[in-house]
Scaffold this active site. Sequence first.
Site, PDB file in Angstrom:
ATOM      1  CG  LEU A   1      -1.975  -1.089   1.315  1.00 11.85           C
ATOM      2  CD1 LEU A   1      -2.612  -1.123   2.700  1.00 11.85           C
ATOM      3  CD2 LEU A   1      -3.043  -0.863   0.249  1.00 11.85           C
TER       4      LEU A   1
ATOM      5  CB  ALA B   1      -4.802  -4.580   1.214  1.00 12.13           C
TER       6      ALA B   1
ATOM      7  CE  LYS C   1     -11.151   0.381   6.726  1.00  6.74           C
ATOM      8  NZ  LYS C   1     -10.380  -0.337   5.660  1.00  6.74           N
TER       9      LYS C   1
HETATM   10  P1  NAP Z   1      -6.405  -8.812   8.003  1.00  7.25           P
HETATM   11  O1  NAP Z   1      -6.608 -10.266   8.004  1.00  7.25           O
HETATM   12  O2  NAP Z   1      -5.440  -8.210   8.967  1.00  7.25           O
HETATM   13  O3  NAP Z   1      -6.085  -8.339   6.537  1.00  7.25           O
HETATM   14  C1  NAP Z   1      -5.496  -7.112   6.263  1.00  7.25           C
HETATM   15  C2  NAP Z   1      -4.816  -7.234   4.933  1.00  7.25           C
HETATM   16  O4  NAP Z   1      -4.237  -5.968   4.594  1.00  7.25           O
HETATM   17  C3  NAP Z   1      -3.676  -8.256   4.950  1.00  7.25           C
HETATM   18  O5  NAP Z   1      -3.693  -8.953   3.749  1.00  7.25           O
HETATM   19  C4  NAP Z   1      -2.443  -7.372   5.063  1.00  7.25           C
HETATM   20  O6  NAP Z   1      -1.277  -7.952   4.511  1.00  7.25           O
HETATM   21  C5  NAP Z   1      -2.894  -6.201   4.213  1.00  7.25           C
HETATM   22  N1  NAP Z   1      -2.040  -5.036   4.483  1.00  7.25           N
HETATM   23  C6  NAP Z   1      -1.867  -4.374   5.625  1.00  7.25           C
HETATM   24  N2  NAP Z   1      -0.952  -3.398   5.461  1.00  7.25           N
HETATM   25  C7  NAP Z   1      -0.532  -3.495   4.177  1.00  7.25           C
HETATM   26  C8  NAP Z   1       0.407  -2.782   3.391  1.00  7.25           C
HETATM   27  N3  NAP Z   1       1.139  -1.766   3.881  1.00  7.25           N
HETATM   28  N4  NAP Z   1       0.579  -3.145   2.102  1.00  7.25           N
HETATM   29  C9  NAP Z   1      -0.129  -4.169   1.558  1.00  7.25           C
HETATM   30  N5  NAP Z   1      -1.020  -4.885   2.249  1.00  7.25           N
HETATM   31  C10 NAP Z   1      -1.220  -4.539   3.546  1.00  7.25           C
HETATM   32  O7  NAP Z   1      -7.792  -8.053   8.312  1.00  7.25           O
HETATM   33  P2  NAP Z   1      -9.248  -8.274   7.715  1.00  7.25           P
HETATM   34  O8  NAP Z   1     -10.146  -8.420   8.884  1.00  7.25           O
HETATM   35  O9  NAP Z   1      -9.293  -9.273   6.644  1.00  7.25           O
HETATM   36  O10 NAP Z   1      -9.504  -6.800   7.128  1.00  7.25           O
HETATM   37  C11 NAP Z   1      -9.565  -6.586   5.747  1.00  7.25           C
HETATM   38  C12 NAP Z   1     -10.231  -5.254   5.497  1.00  7.25           C
HETATM   39  O11 NAP Z   1     -11.502  -5.209   6.121  1.00  7.25           O
HETATM   40  C13 NAP Z   1      -9.458  -4.033   6.010  1.00  7.25           C
HETATM   41  O12 NAP Z   1      -9.627  -2.993   5.093  1.00  7.25           O
HETATM   42  C14 NAP Z   1     -10.179  -3.720   7.308  1.00  7.25           C
HETATM   43  O13 NAP Z   1     -10.034  -2.372   7.693  1.00  7.25           O
HETATM   44  C15 NAP Z   1     -11.611  -4.032   6.902  1.00  7.25           C
HETATM   45  N6  NAP Z   1     -12.504  -4.306   8.014  1.00  7.25           N
HETATM   46  C16 NAP Z   1     -12.233  -5.322   8.878  1.00  7.25           C
HETATM   47  C17 NAP Z   1     -13.094  -5.542   9.945  1.00  7.25           C
HETATM   48  C18 NAP Z   1     -12.845  -6.647  10.940  1.00  7.25           C
HETATM   49  O14 NAP Z   1     -13.505  -6.648  11.983  1.00  7.25           O
HETATM   50  N7  NAP Z   1     -11.966  -7.598  10.669  1.00  7.25           N
HETATM   51  C19 NAP Z   1     -14.230  -4.734  10.121  1.00  7.25           C
HETATM   52  C20 NAP Z   1     -14.469  -3.694   9.203  1.00  7.25           C
HETATM   53  C21 NAP Z   1     -13.609  -3.494   8.151  1.00  7.25           C
HETATM   54  P3  NAP Z   1      -0.226  -8.766   5.454  1.00  7.25           P
HETATM   55  O15 NAP Z   1      -0.802 -10.139   5.607  1.00  7.25           O
HETATM   56  O16 NAP Z   1       1.029  -8.702   4.657  1.00  7.25           O
HETATM   57  O17 NAP Z   1      -0.161  -7.994   6.756  1.00  7.25           O
END
Ligand code: NAP
Length: 340
Positions: free
Chosen positions: A61, A81, A158
């Site tokens: 990113l 991501a 966010k």
């Molecule tokens: P997750 O499993 O932590 O996934 C986050 C992803 O973002 C991972 O693939 C991570 O890659 C990638 N990422 C983080 N920093 C990065 C960077 N600098 N460059 C490239 N990739 C990067 O979390 P998730 O729950 O699946 O969340 C995915 C999305 O949903 C996010 O946008 C989050 O804000 C949103 N969301 C999540 C929730 C929740 O409760 N889980 C609720 C609302 C919204 P690495 O594996 O390399 O770290």
Amino acid sequence: MADKTVLVSGGSGYIAGFLIRQLVLQGWTVHTTVRDLAREPAVRQLLAVDNSRLRFFAADLTADAGWDQAMAGCSRVAHVASPLPAGVPQSADDLVVPARDGALRALRAAKAAGVKRFVMTSSVAAIAYGRGRGVHHFTEADWTQLDQPGLTPYIQSKTIAERAARDWMATEGAGMEYCSINPSVVLGPVWSRDYSASVVIIKKLLDGSLGACPDIGFGVVDVRDVADLHVRALMSPASMAGQRFIANDRFMKLRDIADVLRAGLGPQASKVTTRNVPDWLVRLAARFNPLARAVVGELGSVRHQSAIHAQSVLGWTARPAEQSIVDTARSLIDLGIVKV
Ligand code: NAP
């Protein structure tokens, strides 16, 4: 949109994993990004889908490299991501910069590649914060008030990222549809030891490390349903331009989640606390503990986030939060992440 290739950014993540699986099972070819291609074999193994329908690209990113190649040939994008750490970072910019600049990088590359529809994973963090204590009802018309005190870096990241994406679309996005999916706290089965930060709260209840529940709560939605809502937004024949979809089943207090774990797991939930922490103790702890500081503004708040828009426009339904909570716990036990 005849083409059947879609980009899902952040293929190593929790939500992205379920989304990629659903897309490949529906016959789509998926391009996905990871920060480091060394992770490709492990992620492929976890996803366990038809490998010929899945291509990996290295893209971060925080850098331009790789995004153009990842988007080439894609008609649609799910930009999932964004950093979601379990702890609180030193500086808000640690999250704000990659979230905002990463979304803009993905948008620019998508436009250049001729992508028709861009679905961004935002959050209720961009909708439902900065309103103070009390009972609140939120819809897609609401925005988190960034000028209020006590917003965590994640909430800021966010909100700022979704605002920046929408502002970019207004000036630069002609010819591409943009919409956001705004989930509440995502739970449901975990399939790897590298689980999302949202699951940590269930782990802490289950292993007894959360010894008592503060008077806080959050909306709960299942990861399978969040993935399904992304698929619906990506594939809908209707225009998705400007749309925003809350993904939520219902708001639950932490103590209610503890009750669900005990009712659903029986003896396996023997370490789940039955105690509550008084507000004054959380406020005291907040003086020296950053995690307590992050929840102190939440004490006593109730946030109802309506998902009626996703139901009526996209025919989406959410399974009951109780099932997501119990399925999260069972998977943590099955994977040996929590010993009960
Ligand atoms: P997750 O499993 O932590 O996934 C986050 C992803 O973002 C991972 O693939 C991570 O890659 C990638 N990422 C983080 N920093 C990065 C960077 N600098 N460059 C490239 N990739 C990067 O979390 P998730 O729950 O699946 O969340 C995915 C999305 O949903 C996010 O946008 C989050 O804000 C949103 N969301 C999540 C929730 C929740 O409760 N889980 C609720 C609302 C919204 P690495 O594996 O390399 O770290």
